[in-house]
Design a protein around this motif. Sequence first.
Motif, PDB file in Angstrom:
ATOM      1  N   GLY A   1      57.230  50.058  35.665  1.00  0.00           N
ATOM      2  CA  GLY A   1      58.314  49.254  36.222  1.00  0.00           C
ATOM      3  C   GLY A   1      59.408  50.113  36.818  1.00  0.00           C
ATOM      4  N   ILE A   2      59.779  51.163  36.106  1.00  0.00           N
ATOM      5  CA  ILE A   2      60.828  52.074  36.583  1.00  0.00           C
ATOM      6  C   ILE A   2      60.376  52.755  37.887  1.00  0.00           C
ATOM      7  CG2 ILE A   2      61.846  54.358  36.061  1.00  0.00           C
ATOM      8  CD1 ILE A   2      63.429  52.149  34.762  1.00  0.00           C
ATOM      9  N   ALA A   3      59.100  53.170  37.901  1.00  0.00           N
ATOM     10  CA  ALA A   3      58.557  53.819  39.109  1.00  0.00           C
ATOM     11  C   ALA A   3      58.567  52.832  40.276  1.00  0.00           C
ATOM     12  CB  ALA A   3      57.149  54.325  38.836  1.00  0.00           C
ATOM     13  N   ALA A   4      58.222  51.574  40.003  1.00  0.00           N
ATOM     14  CA  ALA A   4      58.194  50.553  41.057  1.00  0.00           C
ATOM     15  C   ALA A   4      59.593  50.302  41.631  1.00  0.00           C
ATOM     16  CB  ALA A   4      57.599  49.257  40.515  1.00  0.00           C
ATOM     17  N   LEU A   5      60.620  50.513  40.816  1.00  0.00           N
ATOM     18  CA  LEU A   5      62.002  50.336  41.290  1.00  0.00           C
ATOM     19  C   LEU A   5      62.500  51.550  42.070  1.00  0.00           C
ATOM     20  CD1 LEU A   5      63.662  48.752  38.096  1.00  0.00           C
ATOM     21  CD2 LEU A   5      63.198  47.589  40.263  1.00  0.00           C
ATOM     22  N   GLY A   6      61.672  52.603  42.091  1.00  0.00           N
ATOM     23  CA  GLY A   6      62.042  53.818  42.819  1.00  0.00           C
ATOM     24  C   GLY A   6      62.990  54.717  42.046  1.00  0.00           C
ATOM     25  N   ILE A   7      63.064  54.501  40.731  1.00  0.00           N
ATOM     26  CA  ILE A   7      63.937  55.340  39.902  1.00  0.00           C
ATOM     27  C   ILE A   7      63.109  56.523  39.387  1.00  0.00           C
ATOM     28  CG2 ILE A   7      65.374  55.432  37.816  1.00  0.00           C
ATOM     29  CD1 ILE A   7      65.739  52.345  38.151  1.00  0.00           C
ATOM     30  N   ALA A   8      63.614  57.730  39.636  1.00  0.00           N
ATOM     31  CA  ALA A   8      62.867  58.922  39.201  1.00  0.00           C
ATOM     32  C   ALA A   8      62.986  59.108  37.687  1.00  0.00           C
ATOM     33  CB  ALA A   8      63.417  60.148  39.911  1.00  0.00           C
ATOM     34  N   ILE A   9      61.831  59.372  37.055  1.00  0.00           N
ATOM     35  CA  ILE A   9      61.841  59.633  35.608  1.00  0.00           C
ATOM     36  C   ILE A   9      61.991  61.139  35.405  1.00  0.00           C
ATOM     37  CG2 ILE A   9      60.525  59.473  33.449  1.00  0.00           C
ATOM     38  CD1 ILE A   9      59.211  56.963  34.535  1.00  0.00           C
ATOM     39  N   PRO A  10      63.058  61.585  34.714  1.00  0.00           N
ATOM     40  CA  PRO A  10      63.253  63.022  34.528  1.00  0.00           C
ATOM     41  C   PRO A  10      62.118  63.638  33.697  1.00  0.00           C
ATOM     42  CG  PRO A  10      65.138  61.750  33.728  1.00  0.00           C
ATOM     43  CD  PRO A  10      64.069  60.781  34.045  1.00  0.00           C
ATOM     44  N   PRO A  11      61.745  64.915  33.999  1.00  0.00           N
ATOM     45  CA  PRO A  11      60.640  65.556  33.281  1.00  0.00           C
ATOM     46  C   PRO A  11      60.739  65.508  31.747  1.00  0.00           C
ATOM     47  CG  PRO A  11      61.281  66.888  35.157  1.00  0.00           C
ATOM     48  CD  PRO A  11      62.267  65.761  35.077  1.00  0.00           C
ATOM     49  N   PRO A  12      61.951  65.668  31.141  1.00  0.00           N
ATOM     50  CA  PRO A  12      61.990  65.591  29.669  1.00  0.00           C
ATOM     51  C   PRO A  12      61.556  64.217  29.131  1.00  0.00           C
ATOM     52  CG  PRO A  12      64.012  66.573  30.515  1.00  0.00           C
ATOM     53  CD  PRO A  12      63.262  66.041  31.691  1.00  0.00           C
ATOM     54  N   LEU A  13      61.919  63.146  29.870  1.00  0.00           N
ATOM     55  CA  LEU A  13      61.491  61.811  29.441  1.00  0.00           C
ATOM     56  C   LEU A  13      59.984  61.647  29.636  1.00  0.00           C
ATOM     57  CD1 LEU A  13      61.857  58.918  28.468  1.00  0.00           C
ATOM     58  CD2 LEU A  13      62.704  58.290  30.728  1.00  0.00           C
ATOM     59  N   LEU A  14      59.461  62.188  30.735  1.00  0.00           N
ATOM     60  CA  LEU A  14      58.004  62.129  30.964  1.00  0.00           C
ATOM     61  C   LEU A  14      57.256  62.812  29.828  1.00  0.00           C
ATOM     62  CD1 LEU A  14      57.299  62.773  34.762  1.00  0.00           C
ATOM     63  CD2 LEU A  14      56.663  60.772  33.413  1.00  0.00           C
ATOM     64  N   ALA A  15      57.776  63.978  29.391  1.00  0.00           N
ATOM     65  CA  ALA A  15      57.133  64.714  28.293  1.00  0.00           C
ATOM     66  C   ALA A  15      57.163  63.894  27.009  1.00  0.00           C
ATOM     67  CB  ALA A  15      57.836  66.057  28.080  1.00  0.00           C
ATOM     68  N   LYS A  16      58.284  63.212  26.752  1.00  0.00           N
ATOM     69  CA  LYS A  16      58.392  62.376  25.554  1.00  0.00           C
ATOM     70  C   LYS A  16      57.396  61.210  25.613  1.00  0.00           C
ATOM     71  CE  LYS A  16      63.161  63.488  24.554  1.00  0.00           C
ATOM     72  NZ  LYS A  16      64.180  63.215  23.613  1.00  0.00           N
ATOM     73  N   LEU A  17      57.245  60.629  26.808  1.00  0.00           N
ATOM     74  CA  LEU A  17      56.295  59.521  26.967  1.00  0.00           C
ATOM     75  C   LEU A  17      54.867  59.999  26.731  1.00  0.00           C
ATOM     76  CD1 LEU A  17      57.870  57.812  30.133  1.00  0.00           C
ATOM     77  CD2 LEU A  17      57.854  56.890  27.821  1.00  0.00           C
ATOM     78  N   GLU A  18      54.558  61.211  27.223  1.00  0.00           N
ATOM     79  CA  GLU A  18      53.215  61.774  27.023  1.00  0.00           C
ATOM     80  C   GLU A  18      52.945  62.050  25.544  1.00  0.00           C
ATOM     81  OE1 GLU A  18      52.801  65.246  29.443  1.00  0.00           O
ATOM     82  OE2 GLU A  18      52.857  64.093  31.295  1.00  0.00           O
ATOM     83  N   ASP A  19      53.940  62.621  24.852  1.00  0.00           N
ATOM     84  CA  ASP A  19      53.793  62.904  23.419  1.00  0.00           C
ATOM     85  C   ASP A  19      53.547  61.616  22.638  1.00  0.00           C
ATOM     86  OD1 ASP A  19      54.172  65.588  23.733  1.00  0.00           O
ATOM     87  OD2 ASP A  19      56.273  65.604  23.134  1.00  0.00           O
ATOM     88  N   ALA A  20      54.349  60.604  22.957  1.00  0.00           N
ATOM     89  CA  ALA A  20      54.231  59.330  22.252  1.00  0.00           C
ATOM     90  C   ALA A  20      52.847  58.728  22.476  1.00  0.00           C
ATOM     91  CB  ALA A  20      55.317  58.369  22.735  1.00  0.00           C
ATOM     92  N   GLU A  21      52.361  58.799  23.725  1.00  0.00           N
ATOM     93  CA  GLU A  21      51.046  58.239  24.044  1.00  0.00           C
ATOM     94  C   GLU A  21      49.936  59.000  23.319  1.00  0.00           C
ATOM     95  OE1 GLU A  21      50.268  58.018  28.224  1.00  0.00           O
ATOM     96  OE2 GLU A  21      48.355  56.993  27.912  1.00  0.00           O
ATOM     97  N   ALA A  22      50.052  60.330  23.309  1.00  0.00           N
ATOM     98  CA  ALA A  22      49.025  61.155  22.644  1.00  0.00           C
ATOM     99  C   ALA A  22      48.953  60.831  21.153  1.00  0.00           C
ATOM    100  CB  ALA A  22      49.337  62.636  22.846  1.00  0.00           C
TER     101      ALA A  22
END
Lengths: 152, 69
Positions: free
Chosen positions: A114-135
């Motif tokens: 949803g955030i990507a669809a709104l054109g809002i950039a996700i900062p790399p530290p948040l991306l890393a947290k999302l990846e950790d949580a998913e793993a």
Amino acid sequence: MRLFGLFLFVALLLASCASSSTSTPPTSSTRAAARGAVLVIADAIAAGYELCVVYVNQTGDETVKTKCLGWLKPAQEQTIAAAEGVDAWSAASQGMAGCAAKDAIAGLGAFQKGIAALGIAIPPPLLAKLEDAEALAKAFAPLCAAGEGGAS
Amino acid sequence: MNVITQLADDAAIALKLLEALEALAQRPAVKQMLAGWTGANANSPVRPIVENMLNQAEADLENAGTRGK
């Protein structure tokens, strides 16, 4: 006869050690990992909220606030349910925790898309947290499959 | 003989679990989170921490954009 008695004692001792080695240490390690996983997921959700706060404060866009709450609130509720399951740590609650963690990750996935669809950039530290949580949630998926799965 | 076989099976299961945990702990954030739950906090409940953290984050978003109004 005495020798047989000694052998029997040693055999019983070994059997007792074997039974405790299969249950106690792996269970406590798994529980510690599950607690860590729940915290990693919660941390990712909190970081998601923070991104929305920064964006809304900068733009004053109330629709983004509503959308963020719509994506993150269900993930928040599932993560709290997972924490409850980990704290109780019974066979049923482990299954519940695994399923709730899976649902929380689905909510985070919706947030990310949803955030990507709104054109809002996700900062790399948040991306890393999302990846950790998913793993971590994936690693605990077997708990959901093995348990009753009452969280979904 | 059965006891020896049983011991070998148990060791294999424990090893698999440890390998899985070790693989998970390679990620820095995970390592940090795990460290808090294997020592003194091993029996502390995690729900109050999670609930406080997330309720605060949610409240911050609900209050966002309202400053100065």
